[in-house]
Design a protein around this motif. Structure first.
Motif, PDB file in Angstrom:
ATOM      1  N   ARG A  82       1.092  -7.387  -4.023  1.00 24.32           N
ATOM      2  CA  ARG A  82       1.235  -6.167  -4.828  1.00 24.32           C
ATOM      3  C   ARG A  82       2.310  -5.293  -4.190  1.00 24.32           C
ATOM      4  O   ARG A  82       2.728  -5.529  -3.063  1.00 24.32           O
ATOM      5  CB  ARG A  82      -0.093  -5.400  -4.923  1.00 24.32           C
ATOM      6  CG  ARG A  82      -0.671  -5.003  -3.584  1.00 24.32           C
ATOM      7  CD  ARG A  82      -1.925  -4.148  -3.753  1.00 24.32           C
ATOM      8  NE  ARG A  82      -2.912  -4.795  -4.557  1.00 24.32           N
ATOM      9  CZ  ARG A  82      -3.780  -5.707  -4.107  1.00 24.32           C
ATOM     10  NH1 ARG A  82      -3.759  -6.061  -2.826  1.00 24.32           N
ATOM     11  NH2 ARG A  82      -4.666  -6.243  -4.896  1.00 24.32           N
ATOM     12  N   ARG A 111      -1.529  -2.930   5.068  1.00 28.15           N
ATOM     13  CA  ARG A 111      -2.547  -2.350   4.190  1.00 28.15           C
ATOM     14  C   ARG A 111      -2.293  -0.868   3.969  1.00 28.15           C
ATOM     15  O   ARG A 111      -1.822  -0.155   4.860  1.00 28.15           O
ATOM     16  CB  ARG A 111      -3.945  -2.535   4.777  1.00 28.15           C
ATOM     17  CG  ARG A 111      -4.330  -3.980   5.039  1.00 28.15           C
ATOM     18  CD  ARG A 111      -5.695  -4.082   5.714  1.00 28.15           C
ATOM     19  NE  ARG A 111      -6.753  -3.598   4.847  1.00 28.15           N
ATOM     20  CZ  ARG A 111      -7.374  -4.352   3.944  1.00 28.15           C
ATOM     21  NH1 ARG A 111      -7.042  -5.621   3.796  1.00 28.15           N
ATOM     22  NH2 ARG A 111      -8.329  -3.850   3.199  1.00 28.15           N
ATOM     23  N   GLN A 112      -2.660  -0.430   2.769  1.00 29.82           N
ATOM     24  CA  GLN A 112      -2.658   0.994   2.418  1.00 29.82           C
ATOM     25  C   GLN A 112      -3.910   1.272   1.596  1.00 29.82           C
ATOM     26  O   GLN A 112      -4.143   0.607   0.570  1.00 29.82           O
ATOM     27  CB  GLN A 112      -1.423   1.355   1.597  1.00 29.82           C
ATOM     28  CG  GLN A 112      -0.107   1.280   2.356  1.00 29.82           C
ATOM     29  CD  GLN A 112       1.077   1.565   1.469  1.00 29.82           C
ATOM     30  OE1 GLN A 112       1.180   1.037   0.367  1.00 29.82           O
ATOM     31  NE2 GLN A 112       1.995   2.391   1.933  1.00 29.82           N
ATOM     32  N   GLY A 114      -6.978   0.505   1.923  1.00 29.89           N
ATOM     33  CA  GLY A 114      -7.885  -0.611   1.732  1.00 29.89           C
ATOM     34  C   GLY A 114      -7.316  -1.775   0.949  1.00 29.89           C
ATOM     35  O   GLY A 114      -7.994  -2.790   0.765  1.00 29.89           O
ATOM     36  N   HIS A 115      -6.083  -1.663   0.469  1.00 31.22           N
ATOM     37  CA  HIS A 115      -5.451  -2.737  -0.299  1.00 31.22           C
ATOM     38  C   HIS A 115      -4.280  -3.315   0.487  1.00 31.22           C
ATOM     39  O   HIS A 115      -3.474  -2.575   1.057  1.00 31.22           O
ATOM     40  CB  HIS A 115      -4.968  -2.228  -1.651  1.00 31.22           C
ATOM     41  CG  HIS A 115      -6.066  -1.726  -2.530  1.00 31.22           C
ATOM     42  ND1 HIS A 115      -6.958  -2.558  -3.156  1.00 31.22           N
ATOM     43  CD2 HIS A 115      -6.413  -0.459  -2.891  1.00 31.22           C
ATOM     44  CE1 HIS A 115      -7.821  -1.838  -3.868  1.00 31.22           C
ATOM     45  NE2 HIS A 115      -7.514  -0.565  -3.715  1.00 31.22           N
ATOM     46  N   GLU A 116      -4.186  -4.624   0.492  1.00 30.72           N
ATOM     47  CA  GLU A 116      -3.131  -5.307   1.222  1.00 30.72           C
ATOM     48  C   GLU A 116      -1.953  -5.584   0.292  1.00 30.72           C
ATOM     49  O   GLU A 116      -2.126  -6.185  -0.770  1.00 30.72           O
ATOM     50  CB  GLU A 116      -3.671  -6.618   1.786  1.00 30.72           C
ATOM     51  CG  GLU A 116      -2.859  -7.201   2.919  1.00 30.72           C
ATOM     52  CD  GLU A 116      -3.615  -8.311   3.629  1.00 30.72           C
ATOM     53  OE1 GLU A 116      -3.940  -8.129   4.826  1.00 30.72           O
ATOM     54  OE2 GLU A 116      -3.871  -9.350   2.993  1.00 30.72           O
ATOM     55  N   HIS A 117      -0.742  -5.172   0.708  1.00 32.48           N
ATOM     56  CA  HIS A 117       0.428  -5.440  -0.120  1.00 32.48           C
ATOM     57  C   HIS A 117       1.342  -6.497   0.479  1.00 32.48           C
ATOM     58  O   HIS A 117       2.341  -6.878  -0.147  1.00 32.48           O
ATOM     59  CB  HIS A 117       1.225  -4.153  -0.402  1.00 32.48           C
ATOM     60  CG  HIS A 117       1.737  -3.438   0.804  1.00 32.48           C
ATOM     61  ND1 HIS A 117       0.997  -2.482   1.464  1.00 32.48           N
ATOM     62  CD2 HIS A 117       2.911  -3.520   1.463  1.00 32.48           C
ATOM     63  CE1 HIS A 117       1.701  -2.002   2.483  1.00 32.48           C
ATOM     64  NE2 HIS A 117       2.866  -2.629   2.510  1.00 32.48           N
ATOM     65  N   ARG A 119       1.030 -10.125   3.301  1.00 32.49           N
ATOM     66  CA  ARG A 119       0.339 -10.904   4.326  1.00 32.49           C
ATOM     67  C   ARG A 119       1.231 -12.059   4.750  1.00 32.49           C
ATOM     68  O   ARG A 119       1.903 -12.671   3.920  1.00 32.49           O
ATOM     69  CB  ARG A 119      -0.997 -11.453   3.827  1.00 32.49           C
ATOM     70  CG  ARG A 119      -1.706 -12.333   4.867  1.00 32.49           C
ATOM     71  CD  ARG A 119      -3.046 -12.828   4.397  1.00 32.49           C
ATOM     72  NE  ARG A 119      -4.010 -11.749   4.317  1.00 32.49           N
ATOM     73  CZ  ARG A 119      -5.319 -11.933   4.146  1.00 32.49           C
ATOM     74  NH1 ARG A 119      -5.794 -13.164   4.027  1.00 32.49           N
ATOM     75  NH2 ARG A 119      -6.133 -10.901   4.072  1.00 32.49           N
TER      76      ARG A 119
END
Length: 291
Positions: A82, A111-112, A114-117, A119
């Motif tokens: 994302r 992460r920002q 709680g969401h990972e953009h 990996r």
């Protein structure tokens, strides 16, 4: 950035270097598998309303070599699930999956809220005993940097040269889906980590522009208005050491585009002809709304 270079923001070298200064937030409490080291990363804020993929790739190199400082990044396999928000703080979590005497494997997440953009799986290693050696050579017909023209690239605030200069990426002209770019960055520290970070940064943005070279603006208009592209994944393998202060050739090629997708590769050579890095990238390429 996977679109045309006209969409790229302007970046200052000092801003890039500052973004690579990661701040530790969690101590390295163990060297064993599963140990997590945390950093806080700064985003470069531009007119683009999302985190720059080039920045994230370069920060991944720095984070990995901060966690295992006696080894060098050898492979980086990253995905962009994302878009990141450039104005929000970023938490970088580096998990040790394995670490031995000659190799280490890490998982790196950005992460920002709680969401990972982003990996990546990263392998690091040391130079080992050699049994065999070969590498694809730099073709003799490649034009050297001294015979190329300057190509202003707003996201690469250092020397960039190519045959034809700005005409090579002129949206009104057609060309083959490949491009040779010479780059030299003398405005950063001449360290091995910085060299790898600069190559990671430099190779992220050319998937889209090279895929669009065979299609001049008039043809893109006929096909739907304008191109909309998104980077999905990028893999980098560093073969040998090099310096960001020397001339490096990025041999970019779009090997496939169709069904709304694109795939490309970049091979990085030194001026002496050594193959020092290989890159593959995948993304989306679809008709966008008319301006």
């Amino acid at each position: 950035m996977a679109g045309g270079v006209s969409m790229w923001p302007s970046i200052a070298t000092a801003d890039l270097v500052d973004a690579l200064e990661l701040t530790p937030v969690d101590p390295a409490d163990s060297d064993g598998p599963g140990a997590v080291v945390g950093f806080r990363a700064r985003n470069i804020v531009t007119r683009i309303p999302r985190t720059l993929g080039a920045q994230v790739l370069a920060q991944t190199v720095v984070a990995a070599e901060r966690v295992v400082p006696h080894m060098a990044v050898q492979t980086l396999q990253g995905v962009f699930p994302r878009a990141g928000d450039p104005v929000e703080p970023v938490e970088v979590r580096v998990e040790r999956l394995h670490q031995g005497r000659s190799a280490a494997m890490l998982q790196v997440g950005f992460r920002q809220g709680g969401h990972e953009h982003y990996r990546a799986f990263v392998t690091l290693g040391v130079v080992g005993p050699e049994l065999v050696r070969h590498a694809d050579p730099l073709p003799a017909e490649v034009v050297g940097p001294e015979d190329c023209s300057e190509l202003p690239v707003s996201m690469l605030p250092w020397e960039v040269r190519t045959v034809g200069g700005p005409a090579a990426l002129d949206p009104d002209l057609a060309g083959p889906p490949c491009l040779d770019l010479w780059t030299r960055c003398t405005g950063v520290a001449d360290t091995a980590t910085m060299a790898r970070a600069i190559v990671a940064w430099s190779t992220e943005g050319f998937l889209g522009p090279v895929a669009l070279r065979p299609y001049p603006r008039a043809e893109i208009e006929r096909r739907g208005g304008r191109a909309m592209s998104v980077a999905l994944a990028q893999n980098i393998t560093f073969h040998e050491g090099f310096s960001a202060h020397e001339w490096l050739l990025l041999r970019c090629a779009s090997e496939y585009a169709g069904d709304g997708r694109m795939h490309g590769r970049i091979r990085v050579f030194t001026r002496a002809g050594r193959l020092v890095a290989s890159v593959t990238a995948d993304g989306l390429m679809r008709p966008g709304p008319r301006p």
